[in-house]
Motif scaffolding. Structure first.
Motif, short mmCIF file in Angstrom:
data_model
loop_
_atom_site.label_atom_id
_atom_site.label_comp_id
_atom_site.label_asym_id
_atom_site.label_seq_id
_atom_site.Cartn_x
_atom_site.Cartn_y
_atom_site.Cartn_z
N ILE A 72 5.49 -3.65 -9.99
CA ILE A 72 4.28 -3.91 -8.92
C ILE A 72 3.04 -4.61 -9.56
O ILE A 72 2.68 -5.70 -8.96
CB ILE A 72 3.89 -2.47 -8.35
CG1 ILE A 72 4.88 -1.87 -7.40
CG2 ILE A 72 2.43 -2.70 -7.56
CD1 ILE A 72 4.48 -0.38 -7.14
N ARG A 75 4.38 -8.25 -9.73
CA ARG A 75 4.41 -8.87 -8.47
C ARG A 75 2.94 -9.38 -8.01
O ARG A 75 2.60 -10.37 -7.38
CB ARG A 75 4.69 -8.06 -7.49
CG ARG A 75 5.28 -8.57 -5.98
CD ARG A 75 6.01 -9.68 -5.89
NE ARG A 75 5.53 -11.10 -6.24
CZ ARG A 75 6.21 -12.19 -6.09
NH1 ARG A 75 7.44 -12.29 -5.92
NH2 ARG A 75 5.65 -13.26 -6.42
N LYS A 76 1.88 -8.27 -8.40
CA LYS A 76 0.57 -8.72 -8.00
C LYS A 76 0.03 -9.87 -8.70
O LYS A 76 -0.98 -10.59 -8.23
CB LYS A 76 -0.20 -7.41 -8.18
CG LYS A 76 -0.20 -6.27 -7.13
CD LYS A 76 -0.92 -5.31 -7.40
CE LYS A 76 -1.06 -4.16 -6.34
NZ LYS A 76 -1.64 -2.80 -6.78
N TYR A 137 17.50 0.81 -9.73
CA TYR A 137 17.30 -0.20 -8.46
C TYR A 137 17.29 -1.45 -9.34
O TYR A 137 16.40 -1.66 -10.17
CB TYR A 137 16.12 0.16 -7.81
CG TYR A 137 16.01 1.29 -6.87
CD1 TYR A 137 16.52 1.34 -5.62
CD2 TYR A 137 15.83 2.61 -7.50
CE1 TYR A 137 16.76 2.67 -4.88
CE2 TYR A 137 15.90 3.70 -6.84
CZ TYR A 137 16.40 3.70 -5.49
OH TYR A 137 16.45 4.66 -4.60
N HIS A 140 14.73 -6.74 -7.15
CA HIS A 140 14.80 -7.44 -5.57
C HIS A 140 14.87 -6.26 -4.62
O HIS A 140 14.36 -6.38 -3.28
CB HIS A 140 15.62 -8.58 -5.39
CG HIS A 140 17.16 -8.15 -5.41
ND1 HIS A 140 17.98 -8.22 -6.60
CD2 HIS A 140 17.96 -7.59 -4.35
CE1 HIS A 140 18.92 -7.57 -6.26
NE2 HIS A 140 19.05 -7.52 -4.79
N GLU A 141 15.07 -4.96 -5.06
CA GLU A 141 15.07 -3.99 -4.00
C GLU A 141 13.89 -3.26 -3.89
O GLU A 141 13.53 -2.25 -3.17
CB GLU A 141 16.23 -3.00 -4.29
CG GLU A 141 17.67 -3.40 -3.87
CD GLU A 141 18.94 -2.38 -3.64
OE1 GLU A 141 18.68 -1.36 -3.92
OE2 GLU A 141 20.01 -2.75 -3.60
N VAL A 142 13.01 -3.45 -4.86
CA VAL A 142 11.75 -2.76 -4.99
C VAL A 142 10.62 -3.88 -4.55
O VAL A 142 9.50 -3.45 -3.76
CB VAL A 142 11.45 -2.48 -6.64
CG1 VAL A 142 10.02 -1.75 -6.72
CG2 VAL A 142 12.54 -1.30 -6.87
N VAL A 143 10.52 -5.07 -5.18
CA VAL A 143 9.46 -5.92 -4.84
C VAL A 143 10.18 -7.31 -4.28
O VAL A 143 11.51 -7.41 -4.85
CB VAL A 143 8.55 -6.46 -5.83
CG1 VAL A 143 7.65 -5.04 -5.97
CG2 VAL A 143 9.19 -7.00 -7.16
N LYS A 144 9.41 -8.22 -4.00
CA LYS A 144 10.01 -9.62 -3.72
C LYS A 144 10.31 -10.30 -4.72
O LYS A 144 9.68 -10.38 -5.87
CB LYS A 144 9.06 -10.39 -2.63
CG LYS A 144 9.82 -11.61 -2.38
CD LYS A 144 8.90 -12.47 -1.58
CE LYS A 144 9.25 -13.72 -0.87
NZ LYS A 144 9.31 -14.67 -1.85
N PRO B 580 2.66 -4.37 -3.08
CA PRO B 580 3.96 -5.40 -2.66
C PRO B 580 5.08 -4.72 -2.58
O PRO B 580 6.10 -5.47 -2.50
CB PRO B 580 3.87 -6.38 -3.57
CG PRO B 580 3.32 -5.85 -5.11
CD PRO B 580 2.56 -4.62 -4.53
N VAL B 581 5.24 -3.52 -2.46
CA VAL B 581 6.66 -2.76 -2.58
C VAL B 581 7.22 -2.96 -1.48
O VAL B 581 6.55 -2.88 -0.23
CB VAL B 581 6.51 -1.23 -2.78
CG1 VAL B 581 7.76 -0.68 -2.75
CG2 VAL B 581 6.11 -1.09 -4.29
N LEU B 582 8.77 -3.34 -1.40
CA LEU B 582 9.20 -3.67 -0.12
C LEU B 582 9.45 -2.50 0.88
O LEU B 582 9.20 -1.41 0.31
CB LEU B 582 10.66 -4.37 -0.48
CG LEU B 582 10.70 -5.58 -1.13
CD1 LEU B 582 12.30 -5.86 -1.59
CD2 LEU B 582 10.32 -6.74 -0.32
N PHE B 585 12.07 -0.05 0.27
CA PHE B 585 12.08 0.88 -0.88
C PHE B 585 11.46 2.06 -0.69
O PHE B 585 10.27 1.99 -0.25
CB PHE B 585 11.54 -0.01 -2.22
CG PHE B 585 11.75 0.89 -3.39
CD1 PHE B 585 12.86 1.24 -3.88
CD2 PHE B 585 10.48 1.29 -3.89
CE1 PHE B 585 12.94 2.08 -5.03
CE2 PHE B 585 10.70 2.06 -5.15
CZ PHE B 585 12.00 2.48 -5.71
#
Lengths: 182, 613
Positions: A72, A75-76, A137, A140-144, B580-582, B585
């Motif tokens: 996370i 991603r930020k 996981y 890409h199943e957690v963040v873009k 930003p967690v999808l 999920f």
């Protein structure tokens, strides 16, 4: 001179093999640091982000909550996030446990395994230990995730080609030799 | 296995001539006689038939009605397709479980009763329905289900289950079923009075080439859904090389929401068999196979009797109706519960005594079909039309319907409407007029052509039922406002996941991924980008699958995305507060087991309105 773009890297549920492969660009690392600064990364041992990054390279999938938090953060802070290698893209070897309930994995690892000595039968449970996720996981199943670089690990040349192309704004050219795996 | 069991198997194999092509019949007989086709039984069958064991094993494990371990002496198969679910199948299921003290998928400890689900059993117009061994019970509710369970527990057999019989031939001595026909509208072609033999006699007065010419002139097209011109198919079959040809009648209507063939077999078997005989004459075949799905086993005795009757009347067998040199007979091939066998090449595999694996096309069955010989596979309804065309003339037939779609079509109507059942309508009927006819006033969506067809919304209700506009095998499942179309699509995908034969990866995997994504979206873990994912995955599955199943199975997803996109969008939660967690999920779910094992909650993610990092 404008500040150089920053690159951050992390190894989540991986073996650090992909990071070894980054280092495997050998003397080109001198060219690389002409182009970029490393930010949060095991390469420079920076533990926290110092600012906005152009690229984040992620090795490994998410097997525990610490991995999720880390991902996370990446991603930020990163404009582009790249899954590097099999574990980040598909879960890899750690994901072999996905077919088993978590309890069975714990029992095998901490109670019944042939080399285990654990008379109290307790699972390791220090408050500092992150909780384990039900399964592993892919990132890409957690963040873009913006790009995937395949390989186990992707070769140094592949990583080099992808990074330099992204940093110089050219299309990524990955010739056949770089993406065949036998 | 007892010596007696082994003797039974030997006798069963011998009765089938130890012919590997009759493996379906052998397995069905063994299952019936011994309650299972065990590993030992498989060994014995393979030995008697002199074929590899794996051939027998793969057949036994393929079909839903075979089992390696013994099931109950009475097997209750409750239909759980969409229409049954809408009509309270869940309450029926709960009542059965409570009363019998077992769950679905289990057998009672005394070996008396097994409880299972079945995909469509061809009774959507009288749902919820179930098969008790091969006896259908219809219009169930929780009270009736309890009563049924008590009766079966007490008597241990389905023999005295049915007290009142349905209309028409459902009350026939050889059927004696509570199923009703629900014929709501008859038409001039199929559900019309017919004198047995009249079409056949006229056909035999013509040359085979003339019969094919007449069928071409009538502009008859296949009624199963694909709409291939029947005359052309026969021409190809006739002109293909080799000295043996076959006719196969496809009455394997496994498409949920389709039940017209059930009515045809009950009320017009002569018409079907006559159509087959005419087809045999036209293409030069001496043998026809009538494929009867296991769900319709309650019609087997009746259909066998009709065949015997036709043999006695000289309408089957040697020198039919005195026509020198024309010999033709029909054998009944029972299925054993596999949707994919409705696909013609899979159907042929099944008739050959194999797993219902589809084959590559080309070569088409017309060139290389049953046992490698030219074979014409025709829908039961098509063959009914054939007999009538020969009786009344191609001009008579071509004058009905629309320009590109001659004749009438049988429609199977089910779901939210006042008058579900079978309707014979001329091609060219507008969907909105059909809705009025069937008493559907609040229709919001229609699944046309079964799960493999398309779901349409009100903006398409002005379309016309014919091959050039809204082409269909005839199934219309109606849904009122308030039904969740995404959940309906999910149920259809469950069905395809179950029924995929697993041969090719796009179908085996693609359908699972599509279904899983729908489940995620329905659970509130969907995101806008999932819709693009579903579309791309659906297109890939269609493009890359080997047979008609995978080439159409994504349709429930794709057509609801096209016509009911707001229904999907309404399921997306605005934000769960942990960018930003999808959205897909579910962090709390992912932490659940680890949290229990550690005996503490996450110190990183505290669950406040979802999960906030």
């Amino acid at each position: 001179m404008a500040a150089k773009p920053k690159v951050a890297t992390a190894s989540l549920a991986g073996c650090f093999g992909c990071h070894m492969s980054i280092l495997d660009i050998d003397e080109r690392i001198l060219d690389l640091i002409e182009l970029i600064d490393f930010d949060k990364s095991p390469i420079d041992d920076l533990k926290e982000f110092t600012g906005r990054c152009a690229i984040g390279l992620i090795e490994g999938g998410c097997c525990n909550e610490e991995n999720v938090r880390n991902l996370i953060e990446f991603r930020k802070h990163c404009d582009l996030l790249i899954s590097v290698g099999e574990c980040a893209i598909c879960g890899g070897i750690p994901a072999l446990r996905n077919t088993l309930p978590l309890q069975e994995c714990f029992d095998e690892a901490y109670k019944h395994g042939p080399t285990v000595y654990n008379p109290s039968g307790q699972y390791p449970n220090d408050p500092d230990l992150p909780l384990i996720l039900n399964k592993v996981y892919p990132c890409h199943e957690v963040v873009k995730i913006d790009y995937h670089l395949q390989g186990c690990p992707p070769s140094a040349d592949t990583i080099w080609a992808a990074l330099t192309a992204l940093l110089t704004g050219k299309p990524v050219q990955l010739p056949y030799e770089l993406i065949k795996y036998d | 296995m007892s010596a007696q069991g082994a003797a039974h198997i030997k006798a069963i194999c011998k009765a089938a001539g130890n012919d590997p092509a009759r493996l379906m019949d052998i397995a069905i007989a063994v299952q019936k006689q011994l309650g299972a086709v065990s590993d030992t039984a498989i060994d014995l069958i393979a030995t008697h038939l002199k074929i590899p064991r794996v051939d027998v094993d793969s057949l036994v494990t393929f079909y839903a009605f075979f089992s390696k371990t013994p099931k109950g002496r009475v097997i209750i198969r409750l239909c759980n397709d969409v229409v049954d679910q809408m009509n309270g199948a869940a309450e029926v299921a709960a009542a059965l479980e409570t009363e019998l003290g077992i769950r679905f998928g289990e057998t009672s400890p005394d070996g008396a009763i097994s409880l299972e689900y079945a995909p469509c059993i061809g009774l959507s117009d009288q749902a919820p329905a179930a098969l008790i061994n091969d006896v259908p019970v219809t219009h169930l509710d929780s009270g009736k289900a309890r009563h049924l369970a008590q009766l079966l527990k007490r008597e241990g057999t389905q023999a005295r289950l049915v007290k009142t019989f349905g209309d028409g031939n459902n009350a026939h001595d050889l059927i004696r079923s509570m199923v009703v026909n629900n014929i709501r509208e008859t038409g001039p072609v199929i559900l019309a009075p017919y004198t047995s033999g009249s079409g056949l006699k006229k056909a035999l007065a013509l040359s085979p080439a003339e019969v094919i010419r007449d069928i071409k002139t009538s502009r008859l097209r296949g009624r199963g859904g694909a709409g291939f011109p029947t005359g052309m198919k026969w021409d190809f079959t006739r002109q293909a090389g080799g000295d043996q040809r076959f006719i196969i009648c496809n009455a394997d209507e496994g498409e949920p929401g389709t039940f017209k063939d059930r009515v045809l077999m009950t009320e017009c078997p002569d018409l079907i068999f006559e159509g087959m005989t005419i087809a045999g004459y036209a293409v030069g075949a001496a043998e026809g196979i009538f494929y009867l799905r296991a769900e319709y086993a309650y019609l087997e005795k009746f259909l066998t009797a009709i065949l015997t009757q036709r043999r006695k009347a000289g309408q089957l067998g040697q020198t039919i109706c005195g026509k020198a040199g024309f010999h033709f007979d029909i054998r009944l091939q029972m299925g054993a519960g596999a949707y994919v066998c409705g696909e013609e090449t899979a159907l042929i595999s099944s008739c050959e005594g194999r797993r219902g694996d589809p084959k590559n096309r080309p070569p088409f069955p017309a060139q290389k079909g049953y046992k490698g010989c030219p074979t014409s596979v025709n829908n039961a309804e098509t063959l009914c039309c054939v007999a009538r065309i020969l009786e009344c003339g191609p001009g008579w037939f071509a004058a009905m319907g629309t320009k590109g779609s001659a004749g009438t079509k049988l429609l199977s109507i089910s779901g939210d409407c006042a008058r579900p059942g079978v309707y014979e309508v001329p091609f060219g009927v507008k969907v909105s007029d059909l809705l009025k006819k069937v008493g559907a006033d609040h229709t919001a969506a229609i699944q046309v052509g079964g799960p493999s067809g398309r779901m349409i919304g009100p903006k398409e209700f002005n379309r016309i039922i014919c091959y050039d506009d809204l082409s269909t095998g005839g199934s219309f499942i109606l849904f009122n406002k308030g039904r969740n179309v995404v959940d309906i699509a999910r149920q259809f995908m469950d069905f395809f996941v179950e029924e995929s034969c697993g041969y090719c990866t796009p179908c085996r995997v693609g359908n699972v991924l599509l279904r899983n994504k729908l489940v995620e979206i329905l659970a509130g873990h969907g995101a806008l980008e999932d819709l693009a994912y579903l579309e791309e995955l659906g297109r890939t599955t269609k493009l890359a699958s080997r047979c008609g199943l995978g080439q159409t199975s994504p349709n429930p997803v794709l057509s609801t995305l096209e016509n009911f996109r707001p229904a999907y969008e309404a399921l997306f939660k605005k934000s769960r507060g942990h960018e930003p967690v999808l959205a897909n999920f579910d962090l709390q779910a992912a932490l659940s087991q680890g949290s229990i094992l550690a005996g503490r909650a996450s110190s990183i993610f505290t669950p406040v309105n979802g999960s906030q990092p």
